[in-house]
Design an enzyme around this catalytic site. Structure first.
Site, PDB file in Angstrom:
ATOM      1  N   GLU A  94       0.808  -1.099  -0.016  1.00 33.40           N
ATOM      2  CA  GLU A  94       0.152  -0.034  -0.055  1.00 33.40           C
ATOM      3  C   GLU A  94       0.925   1.290   0.092  1.00 33.40           C
ATOM      4  OE1 GLU A  94      -3.892  -1.965   2.182  1.00 33.40           O
ATOM      5  OE2 GLU A  94      -2.536  -0.860   3.438  1.00 33.40           O
ATOM      6  N   CYS A 107       3.185   8.578   0.575  1.00 34.78           N
ATOM      7  CA  CYS A 107       3.835   7.724   1.616  1.00 34.78           C
ATOM      8  C   CYS A 107       4.155   6.426   1.141  1.00 34.78           C
ATOM      9  CB  CYS A 107       3.020   7.658   2.765  1.00 34.78           C
ATOM     10  SG  CYS A 107       3.546   6.730   3.678  1.00 34.78           S
ATOM     11  N   CYS A 114       6.455  -6.697   7.345  1.00 35.67           N
ATOM     12  CA  CYS A 114       7.509  -6.050   7.834  1.00 35.67           C
ATOM     13  C   CYS A 114       8.028  -7.156   8.982  1.00 35.67           C
ATOM     14  CB  CYS A 114       6.835  -4.955   8.864  1.00 35.67           C
ATOM     15  SG  CYS A 114       8.404  -4.176   9.531  1.00 35.67           S
ATOM     16  N   CYS A 118       6.507  -4.034  15.888  1.00 34.05           N
ATOM     17  CA  CYS A 118       6.311  -3.207  16.838  1.00 34.05           C
ATOM     18  C   CYS A 118       4.929  -3.111  17.190  1.00 34.05           C
ATOM     19  CB  CYS A 118       6.549  -1.526  16.092  1.00 34.05           C
ATOM     20  SG  CYS A 118       8.226  -1.315  15.533  1.00 34.05           S
ATOM     21  N   CYS A 121       1.781  -1.354  15.743  1.00 33.08           N
ATOM     22  CA  CYS A 121       1.852  -1.072  14.299  1.00 33.08           C
ATOM     23  C   CYS A 121       0.831  -2.101  13.745  1.00 33.08           C
ATOM     24  CB  CYS A 121       3.178  -0.743  13.676  1.00 33.08           C
ATOM     25  SG  CYS A 121       3.011  -0.720  11.834  1.00 33.08           S
ATOM     26  N   SER A 220      12.042   6.514  14.476  1.00 30.69           N
ATOM     27  CA  SER A 220      10.904   6.221  15.416  1.00 30.69           C
ATOM     28  C   SER A 220      11.284   5.947  16.601  1.00 30.69           C
ATOM     29  CB  SER A 220      10.041   5.090  14.748  1.00 30.69           C
ATOM     30  OG  SER A 220       9.353   5.418  13.514  1.00 30.69           O
ATOM     31  N   HIS A 222       9.592   7.139  19.896  1.00 26.54           N
ATOM     32  CA  HIS A 222       8.399   6.715  20.765  1.00 26.54           C
ATOM     33  C   HIS A 222       8.658   6.301  22.195  1.00 26.54           C
ATOM     34  CE1 HIS A 222       6.982   6.469  16.722  1.00 26.54           C
ATOM     35  NE2 HIS A 222       7.210   5.197  16.426  1.00 26.54           N
ATOM     36  N   ASN A 296      -2.697   6.222  15.943  1.00 30.43           N
ATOM     37  CA  ASN A 296      -3.896   5.751  15.316  1.00 30.43           C
ATOM     38  C   ASN A 296      -4.395   4.399  15.676  1.00 30.43           C
ATOM     39  OD1 ASN A 296      -3.914   7.905  13.520  1.00 30.43           O
ATOM     40  ND2 ASN A 296      -2.013   7.125  12.908  1.00 30.43           N
ATOM     41  N   CYS A 339      -0.589   6.421   9.654  1.00 24.61           N
ATOM     42  CA  CYS A 339       0.434   5.734  10.146  1.00 24.61           C
ATOM     43  C   CYS A 339       0.289   4.574  10.952  1.00 24.61           C
ATOM     44  CB  CYS A 339       1.306   6.434  11.174  1.00 24.61           C
ATOM     45  SG  CYS A 339       2.159   7.906  10.264  1.00 24.61           S
TER      46      CYS A 339
END
Ligand code: SAH
Length: 361
Positions: A94, A107, A114, A118, A121, A220, A222, A296, A339
């Site tokens: 995507e 993006c 992946c 994480c 995610c 990243s 966080h 999100n 994200c």
């Protein structure tokens, strides 16, 4: 008999020149092929219409072009458009078009799935299938640019490697694709408009410094302590904050660029003033600015979004310590385009290669 076909976009310019010579064609033909590959973005060898039929046939015997095909477009109420692309071997990745007043950002994904896992995610829940080629990464930019032209009548202004996957685990193709996006005989976009985001791989960050990478780098982060960071990002066990800071210092020294720390604010987890103080300590060691990111939801109840008032307090604290800090509002959430939400939700069978989708016209 037939060796594995050559993927034309895997070749360097020199390799294209020798292939063209091998096929008995004049050297200027190589420049034409290169232009079809990286400037005009031909979708097939057949479409390279200024080459003789005979040459195209010879080329097609030896080599292939493997463009991404758009199979789905979803529009968010805020104008964000998510695109699903099918790869030549039947997987789906995507990419997202994010229009704001000032910017039109593409993006893009760097891997199918992946491997980093994480906790917050959604892409991390998919397993890693393979790296995307440089051509496939550039294709996403080209196709998203076409959407921007079609729907907004505006060109892309920025490219971010913040889709699926970890760009620095696909180091060579990340470098090559950025080079193609930047090149005059490619898309001609300034490196200042390209940002690569990493979950934090110390060795590769050092490598970026050694290689003099010119695009922007975002990390990243966080969480500002190892205990907290490891509890949400397993990669922190092998690449802890101290190692990342050392690698970033190496990078900033060699590239003379600063970095951006991305910091998702999680309610009651990393959003207190003490967390802000820990973050300031890290920022005092690296030339960095901070993007505070709205969380999100990704279906897992463990994380919640920090209320905006608290986010503003966090931002004010960092700003009061001289750290440039922006709050990044989330976009495209209604279509799972924000994200961390890219997970081929509509097409799980396609994501795993079980089903093939038809192109969008
Ligand atoms: N692997 C790279 C790039 C992909 S993620 C990286 O980790 O940086 C792009 C950004 O989205 C990262 O900062 C990532 O941490 C963030 N992100 C992931 N899940 C998110 C979520 N649920 N809400 C908000 N941001 C998220």
């Amino acid at each position: 008999m037939n060796a594995k076909p050559i993927d034309l976009r895997e070749l360097s310019k020199e390799e294209v020149i020798s292939l063209v010579a091998e096929l008995g064609e004049k050297p200027y033909r190589a420049a034409q092929v290169w232009e079809w590959l990286w400037k005009t973005h031909a979708s097939s060898i057949e479409a390279m219409s200024n080459l003789s039929k005979d040459f195209r046939a010879k080329l097609a015997e030896r080599a292939v072009l493997r463009p991404l095909v758009v199979v789905e477009e979803q529009k968010s109420t805020d104008g964000t458009i998510k695109c699903a692309f099918r790869t030549w071997d039947g997987h789906v990745v995507e990419g997202v078009l994010i229009p704001t007043e000032k910017r039109i950002t593409a993006c893009v994904s760097s891997q199918i799935g992946c491997s980093l896992d994480c906790d917050f995610c959604a892409t991390g829940k998919l397993k890693r299938v393979r790296n995307l080629s440089a051509g496939e990464i550039v294709d996403q930019v080209v196709q998203i640019a076409r959407l921007a032209e079609k729907y907004l009548k505006r060109p892309l202004t920025n490219i971010v490697y913040m889709g699926m996957g970890e760009p620095l685990l696909n180091y060579t193709n990340t470098m090559r694709s950025a080079e193609r996006i930047n090149a005059e005989d490619g898309l001609g976009m300034s490196y200042r408009r390209i940002t690569v985001s990493t979950a934090g791989l110390a060795k590769q960050i050092r490598q970026l410094g050694d290689d003099g990478a010119k695009f922007n780098l975002a990390l990243s982060l966080h969480a500002a302590t190892d205990e907290k960071r490891s509890s949400m990002m397993p990669i922190n066990d092998s690449n802890n904050i101290e190692e990342l800071v050392a690698a970033l210092r190496h990078y900033t020294r060699l590239t003379r660029k600063n970095v951006t720390f991305e910091y998702i604010l999680f309610r009651d987890l990393n959003d207190s003033l003490e967390d802000a103080r820990d973050l300031v300590r890290i920022c005092s060691k690296v030339d960095a600015k901070v993007n505070l990111i709205e969380y999100n939801p990704t279906d897992d109840g463990r994380f919640q979004r920090t209320p905006i008032e608290k986010a503003l307090q966090f931002q004010n604290y960092l700003e009061s310590k001289g750290i440039t800090t922006r709050i990044r509002r989330s976009r495209g959430r209604d279509i799972d385009a924000a994200c961390g939400q890219l997970a081929n939700k509509n097409e799980p069978a396609v994501a795993s290669g079980e089903r093939v989708m038809k192109p969008v016209r």
